[in-house]
Each structure stands twice: as C-alpha cells, then as structure tokens.
Write a protein that holds these residues in place. Sequence first.
Motif, short mmCIF file in Angstrom:
data_model
loop_
_atom_site.label_atom_id
_atom_site.label_comp_id
_atom_site.label_asym_id
_atom_site.label_seq_id
_atom_site.Cartn_x
_atom_site.Cartn_y
_atom_site.Cartn_z
N GLY A 239 -4.18 -10.76 5.38
CA GLY A 239 -3.85 -12.17 5.57
C GLY A 239 -2.36 -12.38 5.47
O GLY A 239 -1.57 -11.72 6.14
N ALA A 240 -1.95 -13.30 4.59
CA ALA A 240 -0.52 -13.55 4.40
C ALA A 240 0.11 -12.64 3.37
O ALA A 240 1.33 -12.63 3.18
CB ALA A 240 -0.31 -15.01 3.99
N ALA A 241 -0.73 -11.85 2.69
CA ALA A 241 -0.22 -10.97 1.64
C ALA A 241 0.21 -9.64 2.23
O ALA A 241 -0.50 -9.05 3.05
CB ALA A 241 -1.28 -10.75 0.57
N GLN A 242 1.39 -9.18 1.83
CA GLN A 242 1.92 -7.90 2.31
C GLN A 242 2.43 -7.07 1.14
O GLN A 242 2.97 -7.61 0.18
CB GLN A 242 3.05 -8.10 3.33
N GLY A 243 2.26 -5.77 1.24
CA GLY A 243 2.78 -4.86 0.23
C GLY A 243 3.21 -3.56 0.88
O GLY A 243 3.05 -3.35 2.09
N SER A 244 3.80 -2.68 0.09
CA SER A 244 4.27 -1.40 0.62
C SER A 244 4.26 -0.36 -0.48
O SER A 244 4.21 -0.69 -1.68
CB SER A 244 5.68 -1.52 1.20
N GLY A 245 4.29 0.89 -0.09
CA GLY A 245 4.34 1.98 -1.05
C GLY A 245 4.83 3.24 -0.38
O GLY A 245 4.94 3.32 0.85
N SER A 246 5.14 4.23 -1.18
CA SER A 246 5.61 5.51 -0.64
C SER A 246 5.33 6.61 -1.65
O SER A 246 5.17 6.36 -2.85
CB SER A 246 7.10 5.47 -0.31
N GLY A 247 5.27 7.83 -1.15
CA GLY A 247 5.05 8.98 -2.00
C GLY A 247 5.16 10.25 -1.19
O GLY A 247 5.64 10.22 -0.04
N THR A 248 4.75 11.36 -1.75
CA THR A 248 4.79 12.63 -1.04
C THR A 248 3.42 13.29 -1.09
O THR A 248 2.68 13.15 -2.06
CB THR A 248 5.84 13.59 -1.66
N VAL A 249 3.12 14.01 -0.01
CA VAL A 249 1.85 14.72 0.11
C VAL A 249 2.14 16.11 0.67
O VAL A 249 2.85 16.23 1.67
CB VAL A 249 0.86 13.98 1.04
N PRO A 250 1.66 17.18 0.05
CA PRO A 250 1.87 18.52 0.60
C PRO A 250 0.98 18.75 1.82
O PRO A 250 -0.09 18.19 1.94
CB PRO A 250 1.47 19.44 -0.55
N CYS A 251 1.46 19.59 2.73
CA CYS A 251 0.68 19.93 3.92
C CYS A 251 0.76 21.44 4.10
O CYS A 251 1.82 22.00 4.40
CB CYS A 251 1.23 19.22 5.15
N ALA A 252 -0.35 22.13 3.86
CA ALA A 252 -0.39 23.59 3.95
C ALA A 252 -1.65 24.00 4.69
O ALA A 252 -2.68 23.33 4.61
CB ALA A 252 -0.36 24.21 2.56
N GLY A 253 -1.56 25.11 5.43
CA GLY A 253 -2.73 25.59 6.16
C GLY A 253 -3.18 24.64 7.24
O GLY A 253 -4.36 24.60 7.58
N GLY A 254 -2.25 23.84 7.77
CA GLY A 254 -2.59 22.93 8.85
C GLY A 254 -3.05 21.56 8.42
O GLY A 254 -3.23 20.67 9.26
N LYS A 255 -3.24 21.35 7.12
CA LYS A 255 -3.69 20.04 6.69
C LYS A 255 -3.25 19.77 5.27
O LYS A 255 -2.88 20.67 4.51
CB LYS A 255 -5.21 19.93 6.80
#
Length: 425
Positions: free
Chosen positions: A361-377
């Motif tokens: 709706g009218a509410a908005q938010g955001s975030g960030s972080g890190t994710v490892p990716c190994a073996g294709g996923k």
Amino acid sequence: MFQPNIRRMLAALLTAAATTVPAIAWAAPANDDIAQAIVIAAGGTAATVLMTGATQSATDPSCGTTPYQSVWYRYTSPVDQFIQARVSATTGSTPLRPRMAVWGGAPGALSAVQCHPDAHEVEFYATAGTAYYFEVYSPVANGETTLNLNVNPHAYVNPWSAVPPANDLFWFAEAIPGVPWSTNGDVGAAQGDSSYDPFTPCYTDNGVTFCYPYGDTLWYSFTATAQQDLDVLFTSAYVSPVVQVMTGTLDQPTLVANSFTPGKSKPGATRFSAQPGVTYLFEFASGGAENTADVYASLALRPSPPVTTGSVSAARTDKLYHRWVWVDPFYEKVTHVVVGVNLSCSTSIPSVGVSFTITQGAAQGSGSGTVPCAGGKGNGTIDAIVPNAFKPGTASVALNATDYDSNFNQTAAAAPVQLKLAAGP
C-alpha cells in the motif's frame, strides 16, 4: 631641383629605413654555465629563475630530454638530511613546463643523483659536506622565461616530520612486477603532488561537478603483458580514497579510469582493460586535506573477478514480526520483516550483496545484506526494520543482487516478486 648633397642625404635616409632592425640579443644569466652556478644558502631557497637569454652548453648533461636552455645552482649540505626541490612555470602551459635534475661530483665529471626526463620535482638524501648541482632547464626552444625554484632541506623545514616515500612523485613511480599484487603500509608521510598533478578527481551529480583537492599521493607503474581486465583497489582510513589510472607522460597524460568512472568504480577502486605492452601509472590519493598522522592502507592490483551471471529471486517468507524496544520512558513497537533470498550464479562468490525494497500500500521499507553463492546457487535471509504500517498480507518486493567487488555496484539481476507476509515469531 634638389642639390646633389641633398639627394645623397635623402638616399642615405631611405636606405637606413629599409634596413631590418636587428633582433635584441638578451644577455645570458650569470648562472648560464655550471661553472658559475649560484650558491644556495644552507637553509634552502625560494627563488625566481629568469631564463631569458639562457643557452644550452655543450657540456650540459641530459636525463633523456634535451636541455635547450639551462641555468645552474649549487648546494652544499651542512648535515645528512632529506631534500625536496621543485621548479614550476609561471603560466603552466603544457609544452613549456620546465625540468629539473640533480647531479653530484664536479663539473665535467657529473653523476646523476635524481634524473628523469619528466621530473619537475626531486627528493633525495644529501650527505654532509657534499656539493649538489641543480640543473633547471627548458625541454623546448624558447620555453618559459620566468620560473619558480624551491629547494627545501628537510632538516630546516621540519626536522620532526616524516620523510615522504620515493614514489611520492609521479616520475619516480614504483614498478609493480606482476599481478596479482598487493602491499600494506603507512601512507601518512606521503604528500600532495605538485601543481603539475595531471588530473583532479571530479564527479558530476545532478549536473553539478564536485572535485577533490589532493591530500596524500603515492604512485606506482605497471606494464601489462596481456589483455585483461584489472581492478585497482585502495583501502584506507581516509574518508575519500581515490584511485586514478593513466598512461603517457606528465606533460601528455591520458586518463584511463578513476574512482568516478561510471559503472566501473566505487570509493577507492576502479576497473580498466589493460592492453599488452602498455605502461599504466596508478595514483593512490586521498581526496581532501593532507593527513600528516599515521594512515595505514592496503593497495592492490589484481585481475577482475568474473562477472556474476544468473538470476535472483525472493523466497516466500512467513516472518513479519514486532519487537518492543524500551525507549525511556516507554516501550516502542518496532516492525521487522524477514525476506528469504534464493540465488543462482555461474561461479562461486563468497559474498553477494543483496538489497531490496518492499511495498505494501502506502507503506515502504528497505533492507540489505549478503548471501553466499556456491556450487551454482545460494540462499539466505535478510532481516530489516520496516514501518509499523506493515500488516500480514500481500506485499511487493524488488531485489537487486550485486557481486560488489567485481561489478562495482552494477546490478547483476533483479526480480520483482509478490510475497505473502504472515505473522511470525
């Protein structure tokens, strides 16, 4: 009718008027020859150098650039000390920039102390009781007529300050033997370059251009042996670390890339495509005032990591939860959302930066972080604080996955998805 003597007088006057006026012959400066070198006082000098009438002597030594006009100065160091000397032109016009070299020994049997075809500034260690000859010269015929010369004996300028490293100067850049290369050390003793520093680092934001004055600088060079993408990295305590890559000489430089190159840079880093046989010069600089305190830094030149390819998607999550945080004098409600992330990648990447925006709706938010990716996923979750207006139900999430080190903040993939937010623990 004119009388014969009057006719002869008029003829003589006409002949004199038709004769070309000879060019003015300027007298050579007193120190035009090394034998008449001007003596510099023990405390150094800040002098105006007049080159008008200076000549090239057959005995003038060369550092690879022909000295068309030269004048000489002599300095005898009273103590063992570090000396900095600089010559600059009054107008700074590129083809006419003056040069400087330092010689030891005696006239007729000189040996180079600091000698480079592009040098306008030198730094060297002087030995007590030794005489040094400063050759100030123009690399072109009829060059600059008025120069500024500064000779600063370190022991007299500031005996407590740190001695700058040799590669503080463009023309004495330290050679990098190969890649990958890295080094660590204190760059606090480095100083801002002379007024001849080739490029002021600038960037443009919304039509307004911002430029960083130079603080401390260090120079390195590298001759590429193969065509490859290379990353130049400068990590330090500086607020605004800047990296610049260029080719050519100081008089005719070409900027290849710097920390503000769109799509190929980030603070303190840039990427460029090296070509075999080309020598590149790297400037590691602090954007801002010079820092005389200890500043430790890591410098690196390495092959660019592979570009991330593949896709990114958001996993369904059932964690929308609240926490009550004590903010004196009462508790405040804080709303959290946990977004699950699934990645696919063509190469293993230790840490992929993921950022998202979430809208309900009218509410908005955001975030960030890190994710490892190994073996294709890869997969992981990111917990972020969002406005309290968020409720269980449908929300839209758009994610960007970025291999920060190799893509320099370019979006690798994005996937707007619909999430069903449910109340969670």
